[in-house]
Write a protein that holds these residues in place. Structure first.
Motif, short mmCIF file in Angstrom:
data_model
loop_
_atom_site.label_atom_id
_atom_site.label_comp_id
_atom_site.label_asym_id
_atom_site.label_seq_id
_atom_site.Cartn_x
_atom_site.Cartn_y
_atom_site.Cartn_z
N THR A 225 0.84 -1.17 0.00
CA THR A 225 0.00 0.00 0.00
C THR A 225 0.89 1.24 0.00
OG1 THR A 225 -1.79 1.20 1.13
CG2 THR A 225 -0.22 0.04 2.53
N GLY A 226 0.54 2.24 -0.81
CA GLY A 226 1.36 3.43 -0.92
C GLY A 226 2.42 3.29 -1.99
N LYS A 227 3.17 4.36 -2.22
CA LYS A 227 4.19 4.40 -3.26
C LYS A 227 5.57 4.21 -2.66
CE LYS A 227 5.87 7.25 -7.10
NZ LYS A 227 5.72 8.53 -7.83
N LEU A 228 6.26 3.16 -3.10
CA LEU A 228 7.61 2.89 -2.62
C LEU A 228 8.58 3.94 -3.14
CD1 LEU A 228 7.68 -0.95 -3.29
CD2 LEU A 228 7.67 0.11 -1.03
N SER A 229 9.59 4.28 -2.32
CA SER A 229 10.63 5.23 -2.73
C SER A 229 11.75 4.54 -3.50
CB SER A 229 11.22 5.92 -1.50
OG SER A 229 10.25 6.63 -0.78
N THR A 232 9.58 0.78 -8.28
CA THR A 232 8.19 0.85 -8.70
C THR A 232 7.44 -0.35 -8.15
OG1 THR A 232 8.50 -0.42 -10.73
CG2 THR A 232 8.90 1.97 -10.85
N ARG A 233 6.13 -0.27 -8.19
CA ARG A 233 5.32 -1.39 -7.71
C ARG A 233 5.56 -2.65 -8.56
NH1 ARG A 233 -0.26 -1.54 -4.80
NH2 ARG A 233 0.82 0.18 -3.79
N SER A 262 3.57 4.13 2.53
CA SER A 262 3.20 5.50 2.87
C SER A 262 3.65 5.87 4.28
CB SER A 262 1.69 5.68 2.76
OG SER A 262 1.01 4.77 3.62
N GLU A 294 8.80 0.37 4.58
CA GLU A 294 9.62 0.10 3.41
C GLU A 294 11.03 -0.34 3.77
OE1 GLU A 294 10.98 2.17 -0.84
OE2 GLU A 294 9.62 3.23 0.53
#
Length: 303
Positions: A225-229, A232-233, A262, A294
């Motif tokens: 859930t959320g955008k990884l730094s 990419t997904r 997130s 993360e």
């Protein structure tokens, strides 16, 4: 003896800081730590890692190299067994840094406060802040190597009290957790739970059947859930499959781990995302499910 490393980048052989906390007769007796100049060729500081621990290349210019740092680590350890929170990561730092510098591994025995915490408490997350909270320990400086080492020591002391023992051997035997070790001959074994209800060691559908069955994510269904730094997904899904895990889009009753990108540093009391709230509800209903951030996700990918 508790230990914690921070690394300059995604390579395990890039230690840039170490913290240690010595426990004698159930009490914290001493602490020690140092910044470290990573081995040659591994001195690039990744912005993601800097954001986690705040250490930069400029901070370690005058720091001891790995050979000197390891000598001090072994001297401070003084033959005591080591404890680390997610010991698979910290022990792999020692092995990888030694390999990078062409050195023999030290002779060490160790266990993992995260593995012990899983057998001691039922938590939404087994990140160090959550485990410290369960242990009744005030902890506000996560990813400071010295603070993390002390928190790991406090978690183990609380687990010993919960088990009503003062012996690490007795604690591990009672929870069916094996000691980990490494030798100067280049042999090692991780510290893992060996009970009857351990996660089945077989690859899931669409996962790599040839992945390492001792990997930390092998056989797990993992939702993001959320955008990884860090990736990419799609890259995360491919990497999960490579290590024998099954990526999933949604939290369900088959989910083992939720990666909450997130929330880069999960802490008790944080406002949870919708998927994390669903994970919490599943946990409360009796499902074994865990939320990780993360940084913990990246560590487990290579454990």
């Amino acid at each position: 003896m508790a230990i914690d490393f921070e690394t300059a980048n995604e390579h395990r052989g890039s230690p840039c800081a170490v913290g240690m906390t010595k426990v004698i007769d159930g009490h914290i007796a001493d602490t020690w730590g140092t910044l470290i100049q990573p081995p040659a060729g591994l001195r690039v500081f990744n912005p993601f890692n800097i954001a986690i621990h705040g250490i930069t290349a400029a901070d370690v210019v005058s720091a001891p190299g790995w050979k000197a740092a390891l000598a001090d680590i072994v001297a401070f350890t003084d033959g005591l067994p080591l404890v680390a929170h997610n010991a698979g990561f910290d022990m792999s730092v020692i092995r990888a840094a030694c390999d990078a510098d062409g050195m023999a591994w030290p002779e060490l025995r160790y266990t993992c406060s995260q593995v012990v915490a899983r057998r001691t408490w039922k938590l939404l997350s087994y990140s160090l802040p959550y485990c410290a909270d369960a242990a009744g320990v005030a902890f506000a400086d996560h990813h400071n190597a010295g603070a993390d080492a002390t928190a790991a020591a406090e978690v183990m002391l609380a687990a010993l009290r919960s088990a009503e023992t003062t012996s690490l051997d007795s604690l591990l035997d009672g929870h069916r957790i094996r000691w980990g070790w490494m030798t100067t001959a280049g042999e090692w074994l991780g510290s893992h739970y060996r009970g009857h209800n351990a996660r089945p060691r077989k690859p899931l559908p669409d996962a790599n059947p040839n992945a390492d069955p001792d990997g930390a994510l092998y056989g797990a269904t993992v939702c993001l859930t959320g955008k990884l730094s860090s990736m990419t997904r799609d890259e995360a899904f491919r990497t999960l499959a490579e290590v024998g895990a099954q990526p999933a889009e949604n939290v369900t009753k088959s989910t083992d781990i939720l990666v909450s990108a997130s929330q880069s540093r999960l802490r008790p009391g944080d406002t949870l995302s919708g998927k994390a709230k669903k994970a919490q509800a599943l946990l409360q209903s009796g499902q074994d499910i865990e939320v990780i951030d993360e940084d913990e996700f990246l560590r487990r990918l290579h454990c």
